[in-house]
Design a protein around this motif. Structure first.
Motif, PDB file in Angstrom:
ATOM      1  N   LEU A  60      74.562  -7.725   6.600  1.00  0.00           N
ATOM      2  CA  LEU A  60      74.562  -7.091   5.282  1.00  0.00           C
ATOM      3  C   LEU A  60      75.874  -7.376   4.566  1.00  0.00           C
ATOM      4  O   LEU A  60      75.900  -7.982   3.508  1.00  0.00           O
ATOM      5  CB  LEU A  60      74.340  -5.579   5.416  1.00  0.00           C
ATOM      6  N   ASN A  73      75.225 -10.147   1.797  1.00  0.00           N
ATOM      7  CA  ASN A  73      75.024  -9.468   0.515  1.00  0.00           C
ATOM      8  C   ASN A  73      76.325  -9.376  -0.274  1.00  0.00           C
ATOM      9  O   ASN A  73      77.407  -9.191   0.309  1.00  0.00           O
ATOM     10  CB  ASN A  73      74.525  -8.038   0.744  1.00  0.00           C
ATOM     11  N   HIS A 111      72.909 -12.383  -1.472  1.00  0.00           N
ATOM     12  CA  HIS A 111      71.896 -11.444  -1.980  1.00  0.00           C
ATOM     13  C   HIS A 111      72.565 -10.381  -2.841  1.00  0.00           C
ATOM     14  O   HIS A 111      73.544  -9.756  -2.424  1.00  0.00           O
ATOM     15  CB  HIS A 111      71.172 -10.801  -0.781  1.00  0.00           C
ATOM     16  N   MET A 154      72.096  -6.819  -4.435  1.00  0.00           N
ATOM     17  CA  MET A 154      71.281  -5.601  -4.422  1.00  0.00           C
ATOM     18  C   MET A 154      71.267  -4.983  -5.824  1.00  0.00           C
ATOM     19  O   MET A 154      72.258  -5.039  -6.554  1.00  0.00           O
ATOM     20  CB  MET A 154      71.813  -4.616  -3.385  1.00  0.00           C
ATOM     21  N   GLU A 165      65.897  -9.501  -3.639  1.00  0.00           N
ATOM     22  CA  GLU A 165      64.927  -9.038  -2.645  1.00  0.00           C
ATOM     23  C   GLU A 165      64.229  -7.749  -3.060  1.00  0.00           C
ATOM     24  O   GLU A 165      64.890  -6.705  -3.192  1.00  0.00           O
ATOM     25  CB  GLU A 165      65.642  -8.783  -1.297  1.00  0.00           C
ATOM     26  N   ILE A 209      62.496  -4.448  -2.193  1.00  0.00           N
ATOM     27  CA  ILE A 209      62.641  -3.589  -1.001  1.00  0.00           C
ATOM     28  C   ILE A 209      61.705  -2.391  -1.138  1.00  0.00           C
ATOM     29  O   ILE A 209      61.613  -1.787  -2.212  1.00  0.00           O
ATOM     30  CB  ILE A 209      64.115  -3.139  -0.857  1.00  0.00           C
ATOM     31  N   ILE A 248      64.243   2.396   1.193  1.00  0.00           N
ATOM     32  CA  ILE A 248      65.227   2.769   0.170  1.00  0.00           C
ATOM     33  C   ILE A 248      64.482   3.442  -0.990  1.00  0.00           C
ATOM     34  O   ILE A 248      64.074   2.792  -1.958  1.00  0.00           O
ATOM     35  CB  ILE A 248      66.035   1.538  -0.328  1.00  0.00           C
ATOM     36  N   GLN A 296      64.309 -13.568  -2.171  1.00  0.00           N
ATOM     37  CA  GLN A 296      64.455 -13.260  -0.741  1.00  0.00           C
ATOM     38  C   GLN A 296      63.165 -12.562  -0.319  1.00  0.00           C
ATOM     39  O   GLN A 296      62.899 -11.431  -0.734  1.00  0.00           O
ATOM     40  CB  GLN A 296      65.677 -12.371  -0.535  1.00  0.00           C
ATOM     41  N   ASP A 317      61.209 -10.855   2.271  1.00  0.00           N
ATOM     42  CA  ASP A 317      61.182 -10.152   3.551  1.00  0.00           C
ATOM     43  C   ASP A 317      59.716  -9.822   3.859  1.00  0.00           C
ATOM     44  O   ASP A 317      59.082  -9.030   3.146  1.00  0.00           O
ATOM     45  CB  ASP A 317      62.042  -8.888   3.469  1.00  0.00           C
ATOM     46  N   HIS A 375      59.014  -6.075   4.122  1.00  0.00           N
ATOM     47  CA  HIS A 375      58.910  -5.322   2.863  1.00  0.00           C
ATOM     48  C   HIS A 375      57.609  -5.668   2.133  1.00  0.00           C
ATOM     49  O   HIS A 375      56.982  -4.811   1.520  1.00  0.00           O
ATOM     50  CB  HIS A 375      60.097  -5.628   1.952  1.00  0.00           C
ATOM     51  N   GLN A 380      62.980 -13.042   5.612  1.00  0.00           N
ATOM     52  CA  GLN A 380      63.384 -12.124   6.694  1.00  0.00           C
ATOM     53  C   GLN A 380      62.130 -11.584   7.373  1.00  0.00           C
ATOM     54  O   GLN A 380      61.044 -11.587   6.788  1.00  0.00           O
ATOM     55  CB  GLN A 380      64.233 -10.970   6.140  1.00  0.00           C
ATOM     56  N   ARG A 436      59.819  -1.570  12.145  1.00  0.00           N
ATOM     57  CA  ARG A 436      60.962  -2.465  11.895  1.00  0.00           C
ATOM     58  C   ARG A 436      61.638  -2.868  13.206  1.00  0.00           C
ATOM     59  O   ARG A 436      62.860  -2.922  13.304  1.00  0.00           O
ATOM     60  CB  ARG A 436      61.970  -1.845  10.932  1.00  0.00           C
ATOM     61  N   GLU A 479      65.871  -9.400  10.572  1.00  0.00           N
ATOM     62  CA  GLU A 479      66.439  -8.129  10.109  1.00  0.00           C
ATOM     63  C   GLU A 479      65.628  -6.977  10.690  1.00  0.00           C
ATOM     64  O   GLU A 479      64.925  -6.259   9.984  1.00  0.00           O
ATOM     65  CB  GLU A 479      66.448  -8.072   8.581  1.00  0.00           C
TER      66      GLU A 479
HETATM   67  O1  LIG Z   1      67.392  -3.430   3.266  1.00  0.00           O
HETATM   68  C1  LIG Z   1      67.080  -4.620   3.345  1.00  0.00           C
HETATM   69  O2  LIG Z   1      65.969  -4.995   3.694  1.00  0.00           O
HETATM   70  C2  LIG Z   1      68.041  -5.635   3.014  1.00  0.00           C
HETATM   71  O3  LIG Z   1      67.815  -6.807   3.307  1.00  0.00           O
HETATM   72  C3  LIG Z   1      69.253  -5.235   2.311  1.00  0.00           C
HETATM   73  O4  LIG Z   1      70.011  -6.339   2.067  1.00  0.00           O
END
Ligand SMILES: O=C(O)C(=O)CO
Length: 260
Positions: A35, A60, A103, A105, A141, A143, A148, A174, A176, A179, A202, A209, A238
């Motif tokens: 991070l 990040n 990255h 945020m 990214e 999320i 969050i 990005q 993920d 996510h 990711q 997770r 991640e």
């Molecule tokens: O919270 C996440 O998934 C992240 O990749 C933050 O950078």
């Protein structure tokens, strides 16, 4: 087979941060991400990378006061000067690590607040243009709101629209996989659609997770799909190891074996 990068913020927490580089290399990784590096001097991070023969895949930009719950400041117009200073800080770490992408945020803000939208667009544009001469990509990214709550960029379609509309050559998505599954599902079709703008990937199991291959998604199928789509970037691991990091790496050995 994709190139996997160990995420040193979540993995190898059995040892202090600077020792995680060597631990990742010993476990068979040749790339890492994390991070934030900012609690350590850039030259210390660079030295650990070189000593371990690792490639830095991603980190990040400074996110504001993370310990106090901030998750980025790009959506806040009054924080623009702080954001610019943070980009300069990150550039010093980029030089020391040879990383190819950073990255940004977004922060906790309503996605339909016109001030936040305008601030975010300005921050993204300014940052991408500032990183370009250093040969760096900027990645954004989406999320999910369980990890969050209240995060500004919480929709893959909106992120893709912005990236396509700004059309900056070094601005990428990005992606993920974790996510995406939580936010929307239909991960494979979304990957196929968005691959032209993907700059980093990711992975983690859904919903816990943890290690890939231990949840509701066929993670190995998605890794194969990345190959089929010609993705040549990194896949950041991640995930939060269910127990000991090294003991949990059976998924990687199994995937390597299946990919032979
Ligand atoms: O919270 C996440 O998934 C992240 O990749 C933050 O950078």
């Amino acid at each position: 087979m994709p190139r996997f990068a160990a995420n040193l913020s979540l993995m190898f927490n059995e040892v202090p941060f600077l020792d995680r580089f060597e631990a990742a290399a010993r476990a068979g990784f040749d790339a890492v991400e994390f991070l934030f590096p900012y609690e350590h001097a850039p030259e210390d991070i660079g030295a650990r990378l070189r000593a371990s023969g690792l490639t830095q895949a991603l980190f990040n930009l400074p996110p504001g006061d993370f310990a106090q719950g901030e998750r980025g400041i790009a959506a806040f117009p009054e924080r623009f000067d702080e954001l610019k200073a943070g980009v300069d800080t990150a550039l010093r770490y980029a030089e020391a690590t040879g990383v190819g992408r950073l990255h940004l945020m977004a922060g906790l803000a309503p996605w339909d607040d016109p001030k936040a939208v305008e601030s975010y667009r300005r921050a993204v544009t300014w940052t991408a243009e500032r990183l370009a001469p250093a040969g760096l990509d900027l990645v954004l990214e989406p999320i999910n709101g369980r990890n969050i709550p209240g995060y500004f960029l919480n929709d893959f379609g909106r992120a893709a629209d912005l990236i396509r509309e700004l059309a900056l050559p070094n601005l990428k998505l990005q992606f993920d996989l974790y996510h995406c599954q939580i936010l929307h599902g239909d991960v494979t079709v979304r990957l196929r659609d968005l691959m032209p703008i993907v700059g980093h990937v990711q992975t983690a199991s859904v919903p816990e997770r943890h290690e890939p291959g231990t949840g509701e998604v066929a993670d190995f199928f998605l890794f194969d799909e990345l190959d089929r789509l010609g993705y040549r970037g990194f896949v950041g691991c991640e995930y939060i190891p269910a127990a000991d990091t090294v003991a949990g790496l059976g998924w990687l050995a199994a995937y390597k074996e299946s990919a032979r």
